[in-house]
Design an enzyme around this catalytic site. Sequence first.
Site, PDB file in Angstrom:
ATOM      1  N   TYR A  81      41.706  30.920  40.199  1.00  0.00           N
ATOM      2  CA  TYR A  81      40.966  32.155  40.542  1.00  0.00           C
ATOM      3  C   TYR A  81      41.535  33.346  39.767  1.00  0.00           C
ATOM      4  O   TYR A  81      40.839  34.302  39.454  1.00  0.00           O
ATOM      5  CB  TYR A  81      41.002  32.390  42.058  1.00  0.00           C
ATOM      6  N   LYS A  91      39.714  40.940  43.648  1.00  0.00           N
ATOM      7  CA  LYS A  91      39.336  40.896  45.071  1.00  0.00           C
ATOM      8  C   LYS A  91      40.363  41.629  45.940  1.00  0.00           C
ATOM      9  O   LYS A  91      40.001  42.247  46.946  1.00  0.00           O
ATOM     10  CB  LYS A  91      39.171  39.451  45.548  1.00  0.00           C
TER      11      LYS A  91
END
Length: 257
Positions: A158, A165
């Site tokens: 990720y 995020k």
Amino acid sequence: MLNLTGKNALVTGIANNRSIAWGIAQQLHQAGANIGITYLPDEKGRMEKKVAELVEPLNPSLFLPCDVQNEAQIQSTFETIAEKWGKLDILIHCLAFAKKDDLSGDFSKTTREGFNLALEISAYSLIQLSGAAKPLMTEGGSIVTLTYLGGVKVIPNYNVMGIAKAALEMNVRYLAAELGPQNIRVNAISAGPIRTLASSAVGGILDMIHHVEEVAPLRRTVTQTEVGNAAAFLCSDLSSGITGQVLYVDAGYEIMG
Ligand code: 0WD
């Protein structure tokens, strides 16, 4: 009862029928909201055509191009909302982007350009859109964004999107603090992994989905409709006391060790 009649809702981030934003737009429509859609324009107009066909059943009263990297398009989007709707009640921020190279391999190889791009599109854009929405949310409002566990814990591949995020979730808290006195609530939904165009760019996403199916308390992943239902709740008066929060819609995966 969940009722969004009389509410004007702007939904960003629909790319196709797998998009989480599509699940959200459908649930807001079903709850009675008046829908406006923005899409990411491309040179050949393919996205405009594709998204227009998809959203037709929702009968959107606004359908506008809005690339969050383009200040003029953002300004024009909100000018049109002011002119056509007068007020805005709901803003759905459901978009993110990182270069595929930055979504696998060594995190330490993330380039400055890739970092800036991911953070700009995926996190800064919430500040931009919320700032533009603020003067139009004259009767209060609800802003909902989409985040992922990879912004809190290290999830393989990720990488830079996890940083984006984390920034996005902090944006939610600072925006909630600023906008709360105007009765504008700002929350995030942390969705479990769902197969979409964006998630297919993340290395090993199918392995992650299978892992969730084995480990999550509900022994499955979640659907766009389930995320849409949670978004409708966060946009409705049923959640009037909730702001600055991250709501996990992930079949319970987050609680597992
Ligand atoms: O597993 C998942 N799919 C999860 C997604 C789990 C948890 C969170 N999320 C988040 C994503 O990070 C994103 O913030 O949900 C949000 C929506 O993502 P999605 O529904 O998974 O993906 P997709 O259907 O691809 O929609 C994202 C869209 C873009 O699609 P493409 O694939 O064409 O990049 O974001 C939009 C675009 O429509 N987008 C932009 N919109 C305006 N300006 C821009 C931009 N510059 N860049 C991308």
